[in-house]
Motif scaffolding. Structure first.
Motif, PDB file in Angstrom:
ATOM      1  N   SER A   1      19.657 -12.592   5.591  1.00 31.40           N
ATOM      2  CA  SER A   1      18.719 -13.594   5.076  1.00 31.40           C
ATOM      3  C   SER A   1      18.013 -14.256   6.248  1.00 31.40           C
ATOM      4  CB  SER A   1      19.456 -14.639   4.232  1.00 31.40           C
ATOM      5  OG  SER A   1      20.482 -15.258   4.991  1.00 31.40           O
TER       6      SER A   1
ATOM      7  N   ASP B   1      21.709 -11.307  -1.264  1.00 32.03           N
ATOM      8  CA  ASP B   1      21.519 -12.353  -0.251  1.00 32.03           C
ATOM      9  C   ASP B   1      20.265 -12.128   0.580  1.00 32.03           C
ATOM     10  OD1 ASP B   1      23.870 -13.581  -1.056  1.00 32.03           O
ATOM     11  OD2 ASP B   1      25.089 -12.412   0.336  1.00 32.03           O
TER      12      ASP B   1
ATOM     13  N   SER C   1      21.010  -6.159  -0.729  1.00 28.98           N
ATOM     14  CA  SER C   1      21.916  -7.236  -1.127  1.00 28.98           C
ATOM     15  C   SER C   1      21.159  -8.373  -1.818  1.00 28.98           C
ATOM     16  CB  SER C   1      22.632  -7.778   0.117  1.00 28.98           C
ATOM     17  OG  SER C   1      23.283  -8.978  -0.167  1.00 28.98           O
TER      18      SER C   1
END
Length: 281
Positions: free
Chosen positions: A79, A4, A2
């Motif tokens: 994250s 993120d 991702s």
């Protein structure tokens, strides 16, 4: 992976909570996890700012295991913010293993600017800042510490160290013995806190200041050692000319060793002369 999935390196205040940046607060609030050197210490910071992000520990004793776990979480799209107890992570604090693993796995790493005790102390020290070397902590044992200090005896730039309260006085005594009674020093104590102090002078001057009040030997210290006087003018011109010729073909360290052996000079003095010549060119 991702978009993120990012590891954020987030500096936190070294004393004054007002020094945290808006970007740091936004990052700590938005990530999935905060990897903290001491979760209890970090929780006090998070509670102060009303941040409820989950935390996990990452310190010198579990960094290898935690780094592997965090890389897997990042690869799954989460994250992570990395923080130390105070200041910029990785600067004499854990985090190197995690950042290296993330780089190896092509995980995005974003380093935020922010507080750092070494840079804060240096900027306010009054010692030269055009060239400096950050050494982290000196060895804890006196004999090893003296060896380390001897290695910087001919260094002409400013040297910056962190030091523990229980060792600060002994370290100053070793500096006086190894580097001489006249070497310029600056001690920065409790930066950004209410008892912040910068003390300049010789090792004896600073020892006297510490001894004047027992409480002065407590807290967080940054110790800065002024450079040795430049010795380039004491080196024979033929030696400097040979050094210049050799460094065109060899690493400076090796060239300095060859010239030192040939002319029976100090290798460190030649090495420093070579560094200064390179910086001037």
């Amino acid at each position: 992976m991702s978009d993120d999935a990012t590891l954020y390196i987030v500096p936190t205040p070294i004393g004054n909570l007002d020094d945290i940046t808006a970007r740091a607060l936004q990052t700590l609030e938005s990530v999935d996890w905060i990897a903290a050197e001491d979760t209890r210490h970090t929780q006090r910071l998070l509670q102060h700012f009303g941040i409820k992000t989950r935390t996990m520990s990452l310190h010198e004793h579990n960094e290898d295991k935690r780094a592997t776990m965090l890389v897997h979480r990042l690869q799954s799209g989460e994250s992570v913010a990395l923080v130390s107890d105070a200041g910029t992570p990785l600067i004499s604090d854990p985090g190197f293993v995690l950042v290296r693993k993330c780089r190896e796995e092509h995980i995005k790493v974003v380093a935020l600017p922010g507080p750092c005790a070494a840079i804060t102390a240096l900027s306010g020290s009054g010692l030269p800042t055009d060239r400096f070397i950050f050494e982290g902590f000196l060895p804890s044992r006196s004999q090893a510490r003296s060896v380390a200090l001897k290695q910087l005896s001919d260094r002409t730039c400013t040297s910056v160290f962190y030091e523990a309260p229980r060792r600060i006085r002994d370290t100053l005594l070793d500096i006086q013995t190894v580097l001489g009674a006249s070497r310029a020093l600056v001690l920065a104590k409790e930066l950004s806190k209410s008892y912040e102090a910068f003390v300049s002078g010789t090792a004896k001057d600073i020892i006297d200041w510490l001894d004047a009040e027992p409480g002065r030997q407590k807290g967080e210290f940054v110790l800065m050692i002024g450079g040795a006087e430049r010795v380039e003018s004491d080196l024979p011109a033929p030696a400097l000319e040979l050094l210049a010729q050799l460094t065109a073909e060899l690493p400076l360290k090796k060239a300095a060793a060859i010239v030192a052996a040939h002319y029976k000079l100090k290798k460190n003095a030649l090495y420093q002369a070579g560094l200064e010549r390179n910086n001037a060119s």
